[in-house]
Scaffold this motif. Structure first.
Motif, PDB file in Angstrom:
ATOM      1  N   SER A   2      12.934 -13.619  36.971  1.00 30.30           N
ATOM      2  CA  SER A   2      12.174 -14.015  38.060  1.00 30.30           C
ATOM      3  C   SER A   2      11.501 -15.325  38.048  1.00 30.30           C
ATOM      4  N   LEU A   3      11.764 -16.234  37.016  1.00 32.12           N
ATOM      5  CA  LEU A   3      11.424 -17.671  36.868  1.00 32.12           C
ATOM      6  C   LEU A   3      12.542 -18.950  36.838  1.00 32.12           C
ATOM      7  N   ASP A  29      10.183 -16.765  45.544  1.00 26.39           N
ATOM      8  CA  ASP A  29       8.701 -16.806  45.522  1.00 26.39           C
ATOM      9  C   ASP A  29       8.645 -18.117  44.890  1.00 26.39           C
ATOM     10  N   ALA A  77       5.965 -20.257  45.204  1.00 26.43           N
ATOM     11  CA  ALA A  77       4.849 -20.702  44.484  1.00 26.43           C
ATOM     12  C   ALA A  77       4.733 -20.136  42.978  1.00 26.43           C
ATOM     13  N   LEU A  78       5.278 -18.915  42.914  1.00 29.83           N
ATOM     14  CA  LEU A  78       5.147 -18.073  41.267  1.00 29.83           C
ATOM     15  C   LEU A  78       6.012 -19.269  40.455  1.00 29.83           C
ATOM     16  N   TRP A  93       7.113 -22.717  40.799  1.00 28.99           N
ATOM     17  CA  TRP A  93       6.522 -23.783  40.787  1.00 28.99           C
ATOM     18  C   TRP A  93       5.111 -23.828  40.032  1.00 28.99           C
ATOM     19  N   GLY A  94       4.412 -22.949  40.077  1.00 29.26           N
ATOM     20  CA  GLY A  94       3.273 -22.843  39.247  1.00 29.26           C
ATOM     21  C   GLY A  94       3.658 -22.349  37.591  1.00 29.26           C
ATOM     22  N   TRP A  95       4.452 -21.824  37.387  1.00 30.20           N
ATOM     23  CA  TRP A  95       4.905 -21.713  36.080  1.00 30.20           C
ATOM     24  C   TRP A  95       5.722 -22.757  35.372  1.00 30.20           C
ATOM     25  N   GLY A 145       0.984 -18.003  34.555  1.00 28.81           N
ATOM     26  CA  GLY A 145       0.903 -16.987  35.983  1.00 28.81           C
ATOM     27  C   GLY A 145       0.543 -17.290  37.167  1.00 28.81           C
ATOM     28  N   CYS A 146      -0.273 -18.805  37.174  1.00 29.40           N
ATOM     29  CA  CYS A 146      -0.765 -19.261  38.405  1.00 29.40           C
ATOM     30  C   CYS A 146       0.336 -19.675  39.266  1.00 29.40           C
ATOM     31  N   ARG A 147      -0.206 -19.317  40.755  1.00 32.16           N
ATOM     32  CA  ARG A 147       0.732 -19.514  41.809  1.00 32.16           C
ATOM     33  C   ARG A 147       0.471 -20.924  42.417  1.00 32.16           C
ATOM     34  N   GLU A 183       1.696 -24.010  45.417  1.00 31.25           N
ATOM     35  CA  GLU A 183       2.640 -24.085  46.538  1.00 31.25           C
ATOM     36  C   GLU A 183       3.445 -25.186  46.162  1.00 31.25           C
TER      37      GLU A 183
END
Ligand code: BV8
Ligand code: ZN
Length: 255
Positions: free
Chosen positions: A50-51, A60, A62-63, A65-67, A147-149, A151
């Motif tokens: 997922s990452l 996803d 945003a998920l 990029w945030g990670w 875990g933060c999202r 953009e």
């Protein structure tokens, strides 16, 4: 550190071309989590599919990029450790050192290593997923959390999504660094494999190539790995302690 057999020391001292190959364990004592360690490894807490795949970013952004921003902030807050410094110091003491890393941090560079072959990219080098141009605007440190999202920014040239500058599973390694690494592994006389589980291909094949080429191979790791039975010497212990001792024993600093 366990005593190093005299024969191994002699072969290391006699080496003209030395390769140092690092993995996440080399940065662990700087506070950067490894990937596969039982307790603290990233893949124990986060789902790799997922990452760290191109499909995950498409699904996803945003998920993902945030990670990676969270990981970039961790690196910004960390400092090189004694292993990074010892490796950087080697450049002045051996004829032809080559430094190859799987790490996406910049701790080797911050310790003073000049030429680092990054096989899995760099967190600090994002680029456009559409036109592949480097993302120029220097991203500011921010308070990203696990875990933060977030953009991803847009490319100044084409408006495409900017992506992390790392190599995801299923992607090819950058051809220049990869070819230079294969060449170095196949031609070196000494190969030091530091803090890697040697489970990720094709990078893990470099150590096997050095073994096949007849180089003296030394593995520094806290734990056992799949290469224990094949390398010349296993040094069990933390890289930031074991590596400076090994390098000082074999290549003492010139006064
Ligand atoms: C590709 C970047 C061609 C992003 C990462 C052959 C067989 C099986 C599978 C494959 C194969 N060939 C290719 C594959 C698939 C895959 C793969 O290898 N899968 C494995 C895991 C099953 N490889 C790929 O997809 C590669 N690309 O092959 O392209 C292609 C293309 C299309 C179609 C077909 C083929 C791309 C791989 C790159 C993946 N990117 N990361 C990010 O960072 O998020 S991988 C990730 O693993 C990190 O980058 C890391 O650098 C790398 C290696 O991990 P290690 O550094 O070894 O870390 P790990 O946690 O595992 O181990 C730490 C070690 O340190 C432990 O041994 C521990 O004991 C030790 N340690 C801990 N603390 C200390 C210490 N030692 C000393 N001191 C300490 N203090
Ligand atoms: Zn673009």
């Amino acid at each position: 550190m366990a005593a190093i057999p005299a024969g191994v020391i002699a072969r290391l001292k006699g080496a003209r071309h030395v390769v140092v190959f690092t993995g996440a364990g080399a940065s662990a004592e700087s506070g950067i989590p490894t990937f596969r360690d039982q307790q603290s490894g990233l893949w124990r807490h986060f789902d790799v599919q997922s990452l760290a795949t191109p499909e995950a970013f498409d699904r996803d952004p945003a998920l993902v990029w945030g990670w990676y921003e969270w990981r970039r902030v961790q690196v910004l807050a960390s400092e090189p450790n004694a292993a990074h410094h010892a490796i950087a110091g080697l450049a002045a003491r051996v004829e032809r050192p080559t430094l190859i890393t799987q790490n996406v941090d910049d701790l080797h560079e911050r310790a003073g290593s000049r030429k680092v072959l990054h096989l899995h990219g760099r967190l600090c080098a994002p680029y456009c997923s559409a036109c592949r141009s480097e993302y120029q605007a220097a991203p500011q440190p921010l308070q990203a959390q696990a875990g933060c999202r977030l953009e991803p920014p847009r490319c100044d040239r084409c408006g495409g999504r900017v992506r992390p500058g790392v190599v995801w599973f299923g992607e090819c390694l950058p051809s220049g660094p990869w070819e230079q690494s294969v060449e170095a592994a196949c031609r070196c006389d000494a190969f030091l494999c530091i803090g890697t589980s040697s489970l990720v291909e094709p990078a893990a094949g470099l150590t096997r190539a050095a073994i096949a080429a007849g180089a003296v191979t030394v593995q520094v790791n806290l734990d056992s790995t799949c290469l224990d039975d094949f390398v010349t010497l296993n040094l069990r212990g933390p890289a930031a302690t074991v590596l400076p001792e090994l390098l000082a024993d074999v290549w003492p600093a010139v006064e």
